[in-house]
Motif scaffolding. Structure first.
Motif, mmCIF file in Angstrom:
data_model
loop_
_atom_site.group_PDB
_atom_site.id
_atom_site.type_symbol
_atom_site.label_atom_id
_atom_site.label_comp_id
_atom_site.label_asym_id
_atom_site.label_seq_id
_atom_site.Cartn_x
_atom_site.Cartn_y
_atom_site.Cartn_z
ATOM 1 N N ARG A 45 0.634 -1.160 -0.071
ATOM 2 C CA ARG A 45 0.136 0.039 0.085
ATOM 3 C C ARG A 45 0.882 0.993 -0.301
ATOM 4 N NH1 ARG A 45 -3.386 -2.741 3.721
ATOM 5 N NH2 ARG A 45 -2.240 -1.748 5.717
ATOM 6 N N ASN A 46 2.076 1.112 0.821
ATOM 7 C CA ASN A 46 2.648 2.299 0.781
ATOM 8 C C ASN A 46 3.731 2.539 -0.465
ATOM 9 O OD1 ASN A 46 1.651 2.900 3.324
ATOM 10 N ND2 ASN A 46 3.297 2.069 4.534
ATOM 11 N N GLY A 47 3.788 1.484 -1.335
ATOM 12 C CA GLY A 47 4.796 1.657 -2.389
ATOM 13 C C GLY A 47 6.241 1.582 -1.778
ATOM 14 N N MET A 48 6.630 0.966 -1.170
ATOM 15 C CA MET A 48 8.066 0.948 -0.598
ATOM 16 C C MET A 48 8.809 0.394 -1.463
ATOM 17 S SD MET A 48 7.156 -0.127 3.240
ATOM 18 C CE MET A 48 9.135 -0.150 3.881
ATOM 19 N N LEU A 49 10.147 1.045 -1.472
ATOM 20 C CA LEU A 49 11.285 0.641 -2.446
ATOM 21 C C LEU A 49 11.883 -0.470 -1.730
ATOM 22 C CD1 LEU A 49 12.423 1.698 -5.066
ATOM 23 C CD2 LEU A 49 14.136 3.003 -3.666
ATOM 24 N N ASN B 242 9.494 0.524 -8.698
ATOM 25 C CA ASN B 242 8.386 1.686 -9.439
ATOM 26 C C ASN B 242 7.208 1.585 -8.301
ATOM 27 O OD1 ASN B 242 7.451 -0.941 -9.969
ATOM 28 N ND2 ASN B 242 7.371 -0.296 -12.365
ATOM 29 N N GLY B 243 7.258 0.701 -7.341
ATOM 30 C CA GLY B 243 6.304 0.619 -6.384
ATOM 31 C C GLY B 243 4.971 -0.187 -6.830
ATOM 32 N N ASP B 244 5.229 -0.837 -8.106
ATOM 33 C CA ASP B 244 4.235 -1.787 -8.716
ATOM 34 C C ASP B 244 4.341 -3.190 -8.158
ATOM 35 O OD1 ASP B 244 2.393 -3.085 -10.267
ATOM 36 O OD2 ASP B 244 2.818 -2.290 -12.158
ATOM 37 N N PHE B 245 3.452 -3.602 -7.314
ATOM 38 C CA PHE B 245 3.694 -4.989 -6.654
ATOM 39 C C PHE B 245 2.804 -5.917 -7.741
ATOM 40 C CE2 PHE B 245 5.408 -2.200 -3.387
ATOM 41 C CZ PHE B 245 6.289 -2.784 -2.751
ATOM 42 N N ASN B 246 1.844 -5.490 -8.384
ATOM 43 C CA ASN B 246 1.179 -6.427 -9.114
ATOM 44 C C ASN B 246 1.743 -7.008 -10.387
ATOM 45 O OD1 ASN B 246 -0.915 -6.590 -7.331
ATOM 46 N ND2 ASN B 246 -1.457 -4.349 -7.799
ATOM 47 N N VAL B 247 3.067 -6.455 -10.764
ATOM 48 C CA VAL B 247 3.644 -6.419 -12.236
ATOM 49 C C VAL B 247 3.643 -7.889 -12.350
ATOM 50 C CG1 VAL B 247 5.962 -6.257 -11.419
ATOM 51 C CG2 VAL B 247 5.385 -5.730 -13.807
ATOM 52 N N PHE B 248 4.384 -8.722 -11.485
ATOM 53 C CA PHE B 248 4.678 -10.209 -11.770
ATOM 54 C C PHE B 248 3.348 -11.176 -11.705
ATOM 55 C CE2 PHE B 248 8.366 -8.305 -8.956
ATOM 56 C CZ PHE B 248 9.006 -8.079 -10.381
ATOM 57 N N ALA B 249 2.633 -10.750 -10.782
ATOM 58 C CA ALA B 249 1.111 -11.348 -10.832
ATOM 59 C C ALA B 249 0.763 -11.317 -12.334
ATOM 60 C CB ALA B 249 0.235 -10.970 -9.845
ATOM 61 N N ASP B 250 0.611 -9.957 -12.831
ATOM 62 C CA ASP B 250 -0.105 -9.686 -14.135
ATOM 63 C C ASP B 250 0.814 -10.622 -15.258
ATOM 64 O OD1 ASP B 250 -1.614 -7.991 -12.891
ATOM 65 O OD2 ASP B 250 -0.441 -6.230 -13.469
ATOM 66 N N MET B 251 2.111 -10.695 -14.976
ATOM 67 C CA MET B 251 2.922 -11.764 -15.939
ATOM 68 C C MET B 251 2.258 -13.040 -15.937
ATOM 69 S SD MET B 251 6.868 -10.444 -15.283
ATOM 70 C CE MET B 251 7.556 -8.658 -15.740
ATOM 71 N N SER B 252 2.249 -13.453 -14.595
ATOM 72 C CA SER B 252 1.714 -15.210 -14.423
ATOM 73 C C SER B 252 0.094 -15.227 -14.879
ATOM 74 C CB SER B 252 2.038 -15.290 -13.047
ATOM 75 O OG SER B 252 3.320 -15.442 -12.717
ATOM 76 N N ALA B 253 -0.528 -14.049 -14.870
ATOM 77 C CA ALA B 253 -1.870 -14.117 -15.243
ATOM 78 C C ALA B 253 -2.052 -14.968 -16.470
ATOM 79 C CB ALA B 253 -2.750 -12.962 -15.014
ATOM 80 N N LEU C 200 -4.079 -12.935 -1.972
ATOM 81 C CA LEU C 200 -4.716 -13.213 -0.641
ATOM 82 C C LEU C 200 -4.243 -12.027 0.368
ATOM 83 C CD1 LEU C 200 -3.578 -17.050 -0.129
ATOM 84 C CD2 LEU C 200 -5.507 -15.936 -1.104
ATOM 85 N N ASN C 201 -5.160 -11.037 0.161
ATOM 86 C CA ASN C 201 -5.091 -9.653 0.694
ATOM 87 C C ASN C 201 -5.775 -9.386 1.871
ATOM 88 O OD1 ASN C 201 -2.697 -8.832 -0.718
ATOM 89 N ND2 ASN C 201 -4.218 -8.221 -2.509
#
Length: 578
Positions: A119-123, A130-141, A150-151
């Motif tokens: 949520r805080n976009g931590m480095l 770049n604060g994007d924590f969904n990029v790898f899940a999007d690749m695997s989709a 599971l949030n």
């Protein structure tokens, strides 16, 4: 803990943490060992594996782990893989893509940064910064049939149940993103008292009956019907229905390269491997001369059809698939093959069915009489000779290359399971898959032999997995075919090109390098037909347990004829221009 979280947790009748819930569900659906590698985002979750009676495999790297999970699932029915966020999961994604392509159910669990960090976009490390924590899940989709993040603890249990069901039913990988701070959150454990319903939804009766009547009418009027069994019959668990149909009808049956081991090759009605122009001439004549081809679980890829060289007419074809059926030129969406095959078998009138008798026209049951014992081992002699070596219920794994094509000329004893990766074709897959398959057999309480035929070039990609095989004391016979590089690529393009060469290793010495003990491992090198024949006849070699590692010396430009024909077709297809 927030006030709302505290209230929710107090309302639970049997609170368990998320990791316990997830891992208990894995156990309930048949998984006993979990492949993967540790990383700081999944470490706390890994602590809960033993509590849920799951064994941690500890793979050498994530790519090998994904290949191993693929092999485990093909033998055990479903598998699980745990990696860490970013660096771990991306190393595994090639193997996951292969499982998706080949329809293998793998549960990929990724330990990821906490929900607060996201949520805080931590480095954080292992991110793109770049604060994007969904990029790898999007690749695997794109290589998963379901994705679960599971949030929210209030939804986690339902998400897990749905995702695992999708994995099993659709026989494809799923992706589960498990944040580090959610691992020990509490969810309702009472749900675990009821196992996930993994049954396939039955076909709509009227639609199914209509398709069944069409198929019966077609079969009853046929004079030269044959059955062609393919990969999806295995992947989508239709082999029992197919077997029952063949036992009743005794119709001639053939398999594709990907469908090998879908039927009992010792039966009198088994005819061999059909792959278009690369087929044995008698096989080609029988399949292409049939007035009805009942194709079960067809997957008409280029290598499975020897360069799209099928000469069967759709007008004479009945195609049964996991989610639809096609009778001649009419398609019936949503009608699944399992239910159709059961009803066709029940309602078939044998007095109206013409059954042609055939001789077994595929590979010879035994190799030609050994002559010239000092001659170098050639592919034409090797693969029929393997027929005599195999035992009932062996698991046979073949790598992309000469082995995948050579195995066509091997007759499997009863109960043999054949594993290949003809569609995805990622070289090196078979080493990891062999480890996973052998472990799957062990977890099922079996002492089946797992036999791997691996090219030297492919072996160099994933050789480290031999250490995992020995670590878990698996019952494996590993044949490395030493033919000096990438033979299939030489036939496609670049026979003498440097890029198709590999450095010659002392392959069998890796058994020692990777920690193999003299008591549980043995290594061999065979240079000619006589030496190989003697080894395959050796009782100790056949009956001992543990690792047996064999270097088999072959000529660099010797290849099965089926490979030559398919490679030629592939080269032409690669060069096509509009």
């Amino acid at each position: 803990m927030s006030a709302s979280m505290d209230i929710r947790t107090k309302s639970l009748s049997k609170p368990v943490n998320v990791a316990q819930y997830l891992f208990t569900r894995l156990y309930q659906i048949g998984i006993r060992s979990v492949h993967g590698l540790p990383g700081d985002y999944n470490l706390v979750a890994l602590d809960y594996l033993p509590e849920c009676n799951l064994k941690w495999v500890g793979s050498v790297n994530e790519l090998n782990a994904s290949y191993a999970a693929d092999g485990y699932a093909r033998v055990k029915g479903i598998s699980a893989l745990i990696t860490t966020f970013g660096v771990g999961e991306l190393s595994a994604i090639n193997g996951i893509a292969g499982a998706y392509s080949e329809m293998v159910p793998v549960v990929h669990i990724v330990g990821c940064p906490s929900t607060i960090s996201q949520r805080n976009g931590m480095l954080l490390h292992h991110t793109l910064g770049n604060g994007d924590f969904n990029v790898f899940a999007d690749m695997s989709a794109s290589v998963s049939c379901a994705v679960a993040k599971l949030n929210d603890p209030a939804e986690v249990a339902a998400q897990i149940d749905h995702t695992l069901r999708e994995c099993y039913i659709k026989s494809r990988p799923v992706y589960i993103m498990l944040p580090s701070d959610v691992v020990e959150d509490q969810v309702e454990g009472a749900r675990l008292d009821t196992e996930i319903d993994l049954s396939i939804v039955e076909n709509e009766p009227e639609r199914e009956d209509y398709v069944v009547d069409l198929i019966l009418k077609t079969l009853h009027s046929s004079k030269k019907a044959v059955v062609l069994a393919d990969a999806c019959a295995i992947r989508h668990r239709a082999v029992p229905e197919l077997t029952a149909f063949l036992d009743k009808t005794n119709l001639p049956v053939f398999v594709t390269p990907m469908g090998k081991s879908a039927v009992d090759e010792t039966k009198e009605n088994y005819g061999g491997v059909y792959a278009g122009d690369a087929s044995h001439p008698d096989v080609k004549a029988l399949v292409e001369g049939a007035d009805v081809v009942l194709a079960v679980g067809g997957l008409k890829s280029d290598f499975n059809t020897a360069g799209f060289s099928y000469k069967t007419s759709q007008l004479n074809t009945i195609d049964l698939h996991s989610d639809h059926c096609v009778v001649r030129y009419s398609e019936y969406p949503g009608v699944k093959m399992g239910g159709v095959l059961r009803k066709v078998t029940e309602r078939l009138d044998m007095s109206k069915l013409s059954v042609q008798k055939i001789a077994h026209v595929g590979p010879q049951a035994v190799a030609e009489k050994l002559e010239g014992a000092d001659q170098i081992i050639d592919q034409k002699w090797f693969w029929p000779r393997v027929s005599d070596f195999l035992k009932e219920n062996d698991i046979v794994v073949t790598e992309t290359g000469t082995a995948n094509f050579g195995i066509w000329d091997t007759k499997f004893p009863k109960g043999v399971t054949g594993l290949n990766q003809v569609l995805w074709g990622s070289i090196g897959w078979a080493v990891g898959a062999c480890q996973g398959a052998a472990l799957g057999a062990k977890d099922a309480g079996s002492d089946r032999r797992t036999i791997l035929f691996e090219g030297d070039g492919s072996f160099q990609l994933t050789a480290q997995e031999v250490s995992t095989m020995m670590r878990h004391d698996l019952n494996i016979i590993l044949f490395v075919l030493c033919n000096d590089g990438y033979t299939i690529e030489r036939f496609i393009h670049g026979e003498e090109a440097e890029y198709n060469d590999v450095v010659e290793w002392k392959y069998k010495e890796l058994v020692t390098v990777f920690g193999g003990s003299e008591q549980r491992t043995k290594k061999y090198r065979v240079n000619n037909k006589g030496e190989l024949d003697a080894l395959l006849n050796d009782q100790d070699f056949n009956d001992r347990k543990g690792m047996r590692f064999v270097e088999v010396v072959m000529d660099r430009m010797d290849a099965p004829n089926s490979l030559r024909l398919t490679a030629e077709a592939s080269a032409k297809n690669n060069a096509r221009r509009e």
